[in-house]
Motif scaffolding. Structure first.
Motif, PDB file in Angstrom:
ATOM      1  N   GLU A 200     -13.270   4.119   0.131  1.00 54.27           N
ATOM      2  CA  GLU A 200     -11.939   4.671   0.141  1.00 54.27           C
ATOM      3  C   GLU A 200     -11.038   4.056  -1.016  1.00 54.27           C
ATOM      4  O   GLU A 200     -11.357   2.702  -1.334  1.00 54.27           O
ATOM      5  CB  GLU A 200     -11.404   4.118   1.390  1.00 54.27           C
ATOM      6  CG  GLU A 200      -9.759   4.389   1.628  1.00 54.27           C
ATOM      7  CD  GLU A 200      -9.094   3.878   2.878  1.00 54.27           C
ATOM      8  OE1 GLU A 200      -7.836   3.981   3.263  1.00 54.27           O
ATOM      9  OE2 GLU A 200      -9.667   3.025   3.487  1.00 54.27           O
TER      10      GLU A 200
ATOM     11  N   ASP B  27       0.345   3.868   1.288  1.00 49.19           N
ATOM     12  CA  ASP B  27       0.411   4.589   2.562  1.00 49.19           C
ATOM     13  C   ASP B  27       1.521   3.876   3.254  1.00 49.19           C
ATOM     14  O   ASP B  27       2.354   4.757   4.173  1.00 49.19           O
ATOM     15  CB  ASP B  27      -0.897   4.427   3.343  1.00 49.19           C
ATOM     16  CG  ASP B  27      -1.961   5.385   2.978  1.00 49.19           C
ATOM     17  OD1 ASP B  27      -1.636   6.297   1.990  1.00 49.19           O
ATOM     18  OD2 ASP B  27      -3.259   5.318   3.422  1.00 49.19           O
ATOM     19  N   ASP B  28       1.791   2.573   3.310  1.00 47.91           N
ATOM     20  CA  ASP B  28       2.843   1.933   3.842  1.00 47.91           C
ATOM     21  C   ASP B  28       4.261   2.396   3.469  1.00 47.91           C
ATOM     22  O   ASP B  28       5.343   2.663   3.908  1.00 47.91           O
ATOM     23  CB  ASP B  28       2.703   0.591   4.038  1.00 47.91           C
ATOM     24  CG  ASP B  28       1.533   0.088   4.742  1.00 47.91           C
ATOM     25  OD1 ASP B  28       0.974   0.880   5.819  1.00 47.91           O
ATOM     26  OD2 ASP B  28       0.949  -1.115   4.376  1.00 47.91           O
TER      27      ASP B  28
ATOM     28  N   ARG C 236       0.934  -1.227   0.048  1.00 53.03           N
ATOM     29  CA  ARG C 236       0.060  -0.058   0.106  1.00 53.03           C
ATOM     30  C   ARG C 236       0.895   1.206   0.267  1.00 53.03           C
ATOM     31  O   ARG C 236       2.020   1.266   0.633  1.00 53.03           O
ATOM     32  CB  ARG C 236      -0.841  -0.028   1.171  1.00 53.03           C
ATOM     33  CG  ARG C 236      -2.108  -1.080   1.177  1.00 53.03           C
ATOM     34  CD  ARG C 236      -2.943  -1.202   2.480  1.00 53.03           C
ATOM     35  NE  ARG C 236      -3.566  -0.001   2.562  1.00 53.03           N
ATOM     36  CZ  ARG C 236      -4.477   0.511   3.391  1.00 53.03           C
ATOM     37  NH1 ARG C 236      -4.968  -0.512   4.069  1.00 53.03           N
ATOM     38  NH2 ARG C 236      -5.143   1.783   3.432  1.00 53.03           N
TER      39      ARG C 236
ATOM     40  N   ILE D  24      -7.843   2.443  -2.280  1.00 50.78           N
ATOM     41  CA  ILE D  24      -6.553   2.179  -1.904  1.00 50.78           C
ATOM     42  C   ILE D  24      -5.615   1.987  -3.134  1.00 50.78           C
ATOM     43  O   ILE D  24      -5.942   1.044  -3.841  1.00 50.78           O
ATOM     44  CB  ILE D  24      -6.743   0.974  -0.863  1.00 50.78           C
ATOM     45  CG1 ILE D  24      -7.558   1.307   0.242  1.00 50.78           C
ATOM     46  CG2 ILE D  24      -5.244   0.452  -0.568  1.00 50.78           C
ATOM     47  CD1 ILE D  24      -7.776  -0.157   1.037  1.00 50.78           C
TER      48      ILE D  24
ATOM     49  N   GLN E  99       5.037  12.344   2.810  1.00 55.42           N
ATOM     50  CA  GLN E  99       3.774  12.586   2.755  1.00 55.42           C
ATOM     51  C   GLN E  99       3.063  11.394   1.580  1.00 55.42           C
ATOM     52  O   GLN E  99       3.561  11.249   0.673  1.00 55.42           O
ATOM     53  CB  GLN E  99       3.122  13.906   2.550  1.00 55.42           C
ATOM     54  CG  GLN E  99       3.490  14.858   3.462  1.00 55.42           C
ATOM     55  CD  GLN E  99       2.819  14.552   4.746  1.00 55.42           C
ATOM     56  OE1 GLN E  99       1.761  14.363   5.060  1.00 55.42           O
ATOM     57  NE2 GLN E  99       3.826  15.037   5.766  1.00 55.42           N
ATOM     58  N   PRO E 100       1.540  11.062   1.851  1.00 51.53           N
ATOM     59  CA  PRO E 100       1.048  10.110   1.065  1.00 51.53           C
ATOM     60  C   PRO E 100       0.856  10.687  -0.462  1.00 51.53           C
ATOM     61  O   PRO E 100       1.186  10.149  -1.169  1.00 51.53           O
ATOM     62  CB  PRO E 100      -0.211   9.588   1.936  1.00 51.53           C
ATOM     63  CG  PRO E 100       0.078   9.900   3.335  1.00 51.53           C
ATOM     64  CD  PRO E 100       0.934  11.130   3.366  1.00 51.53           C
ATOM     65  N   GLN E 101       0.694  11.850  -0.260  1.00 56.42           N
ATOM     66  CA  GLN E 101       0.265  12.598  -1.562  1.00 56.42           C
ATOM     67  C   GLN E 101       1.727  12.509  -2.448  1.00 56.42           C
ATOM     68  O   GLN E 101       1.687  12.237  -3.678  1.00 56.42           O
ATOM     69  CB  GLN E 101      -0.271  13.933  -1.594  1.00 56.42           C
ATOM     70  CG  GLN E 101      -1.572  14.011  -1.022  1.00 56.42           C
ATOM     71  CD  GLN E 101      -1.559  14.154   0.697  1.00 56.42           C
ATOM     72  OE1 GLN E 101      -0.655  13.700   1.388  1.00 56.42           O
ATOM     73  NE2 GLN E 101      -2.719  14.573   1.318  1.00 56.42           N
TER      74      GLN E 101
ATOM     75  N   ALA F  17       4.963   5.122   1.702  1.00 54.16           N
ATOM     76  CA  ALA F  17       5.136   6.515   2.072  1.00 54.16           C
ATOM     77  C   ALA F  17       5.647   6.660   3.702  1.00 54.16           C
ATOM     78  O   ALA F  17       6.719   7.596   3.877  1.00 54.16           O
ATOM     79  CB  ALA F  17       3.915   7.414   2.086  1.00 54.16           C
ATOM     80  N   SER F  18       5.225   5.853   4.502  1.00 54.04           N
ATOM     81  CA  SER F  18       5.605   5.726   5.838  1.00 54.04           C
ATOM     82  C   SER F  18       7.102   5.545   6.018  1.00 54.04           C
ATOM     83  O   SER F  18       7.809   6.066   6.658  1.00 54.04           O
ATOM     84  CB  SER F  18       4.912   5.024   6.673  1.00 54.04           C
ATOM     85  OG  SER F  18       5.103   4.916   8.146  1.00 54.04           O
TER      86      SER F  18
END
Length: 503
Positions: free
Chosen positions: A175, A23-24, A21, A177, A32-34, A26-27
């Protein structure tokens, strides 16, 4: 290979064996996710990663849905009361069952509108029956509510969840994903080595004033990459259709009428030669006001002429109704049940002065009726009112007007059925064929105003008039099967957002 810092970080955090994902990613990449999503799309454009998308629905109980989970659905309460009253053996008075169910206010309408739909029994002419073979404890919508409450949405039927959303018992949040996976070229690039390129992603005032903008390397942007969806308001499809109707009628030579939503029964019913003891004038069909409860002013001479038409009739062969007619009743204030109250105000000369034929007027306004909610009835809806004042009008003129009007909306299969109205003679109803179900749908009522209507108003020529349903026109144009999907507390917002406007 040199790449902007964000792209290098995404490449290093992505995996070649499984989707991760964004989001993962990005972390892990400290982005940032964007920014990570933008970098992923830029890498995808160069074939170094593949980006996939999945839409996940999250269900949450509304306050009303939460109450029903803890108690029961109104239709389940109605069924239990009906069975206790013996409706499993034969018809029982509906009022008796409603009283025993403990349902009040809006819960009664909710129960009635869902009772027959679910096959609990039948409701007809004030009587109710119950199917003894039904198992209300296995109601799919209640089971779906419980599944949402317990976080077991996967166990619920999709159709039941959709119905709960339409009823406003659950809210659905979707959402998107996004996931990313390294391609073979991406793996090769990492093995060969990827360095961070010193690039600039913003043109600043400092770069411009110093002249450095001519020496730095700017980050490349993928203008085709997906941007974040920003939901925005739009004109409701019903309002779009209403405006289209107005444009059509203006193009046919009509002028628009305006007037009060709350009006005296005199204008709503008495001027239409509706007897004061007519069933449609009871609280079962219309909404009366408590404060104020009557109109302050009525034209005295017109009141006298209308009273005379009701009690004695009009012309040498007139009979009237020979039933009580009280001015106090005529002064009572109601929410208008039809916009013909506007027609009476205009034809009488009270609104814009005396009219001389030929004249054409229309309105597209809201009306209010105490109906039972179902796929083709609401408590408030829009009526397309219209009339033509001219000499020597006939039913052929009226039918031709409808044919021309509905052809503007692609409807050419109109059917006409003779009908009785207290205020028109001859009268007929209009029907159209639903494009999805093939069902014949009533779309309006019409006729030539009787002398008992026109003479008290001071009109000495013919007037043909009609009341059409805007919502049912909408159903024929777009194929909607349930008016409640279009507006009201149960409307389908996604349907309204996604429906393409037809011209």
């Amino acid at each position: 290979m040199k790449r902007p810092q964000a792209q290098v970080a995404v490449l290093q955090a992505a995996d070649a064996q499984e989707d991760r994902r964004i989001d993962d990613v990005a972390s892990e990449a400290d982005l940032q996710p964007q920014a990570a999503a933008r970098a992923a799309f830029e890498l995808e454009a160069d074939g170094l990663v593949a980006v996939s998308e999945e839409t996940v629905a999250h269900y949450e109980l509304t306050e009303e849905g939460d109450r029903y989970v803890r108690e029961s659905l109104p239709e389940q309460d109605l069924y239990a009361a009906a069975m206790d009253a013996g409706a499993g053996d034969g018809p029982v008075q509906m009022g008796q069952v409603i009283g025993a169910s403990g349902l009040e206010g809006g819960a009664v309408d909710i129960a009635l509108s869902n009772y027959a739909r679910k096959g609990y029994g039948e409701i007809d002419s004030g009587e109710i029956t119950a199917d003894p073979d039904v198992s209300p404890g296995q109601d799919p919508e209640m089971l779906a509510l419980e599944a949402v409450a317990d976080g077991r949405v996967d166990d619920a039927e999709e159709a039941a969840l959709d119905q709960l959303e339409r009823r406003g018992l659950v809210e659905v949040h979707e959402e998107t994903i996004r996931s990313v996976v390294l391609t073979d070229d991406g793996v090769t690039a990492l093995m060969e080595g990827v360095e961070v390129a010193e690039t600039v992603d913003q043109l600043t005032p400092e770069l411009l004033t110093s002249g450095e903008w001519d020496e730095v390397e700017f980050t490349e942007y993928n203008v085709e990459a997906d941007a974040e969806d920003a939901p925005h308001g739009k004109e409701h499809i019903l309002r779009q259709t209403a405006n289209r109707v107005k444009d059509t009628l203006v193009g046919m030579g009509f002028q628009e009428m305006e007037g009060p939503h709350v009006d005296a029964q005199f204008w709503i019913n008495d001027c239409l030669f509706m007897p004061q003891d007519h069933p449609a004038r009871t609280h079962w069909d219309q909404f009366a006001l408590e404060q104020p409860d009557e109109i302050g002013d009525l034209p005295e001479e017109l009141v006298d002429r209308v009273r005379s038409a009701h009690k004695e009739g009009v012309g040498p062969d007139g009979e009237g109704y020979h039933s009580p007619w009280e001015e106090d009743v005529a002064r009572g204030l109601d929410l208008r049940g039809h916009t013909t109250s506007l027609s009476m105000r205009y034809l009488s000369g009270e609104e814009v002065g005396e009219l001389e034929p030929p004249e054409r007027y229309f309105s597209v306004e809201k009306v209010y009726r105490n109906d039972t909610l179902d796929p083709t009835h609401l408590l408030e809806f829009f009526q397309i009112e219209g009339w033509v004042m001219a000499e020597d009008l006939s039913v052929r003129d009226l039918m031709g007007t409808f044919t021309e009007f509905y052809e503007q909306f692609g409807i050419t299969d109109l059917e006409f059925k003779p009908h009785y109205n207290p205020y028109t003679e001859p009268s007929f109803e209009l029907f159209g064929t639903h494009p999805e179900t093939g069902e014949i749908v009533e779309v309006g009522n019409s006729g030539i105003f009787r002398d008992e209507v026109l003479e008290p108003l001071g009109v000495d020529c013919d007037v043909m008039a009609w009341g059409l349903s805007l919502e049912r026109l909408l159903m024929l144009i777009y194929g909607f099967e349930d008016i409640r999907d279009v507006h009201g507390t149960l409307c389908d917002l996604e349907l309204l957002r996604e429906t393409e406007v037809m011209h």
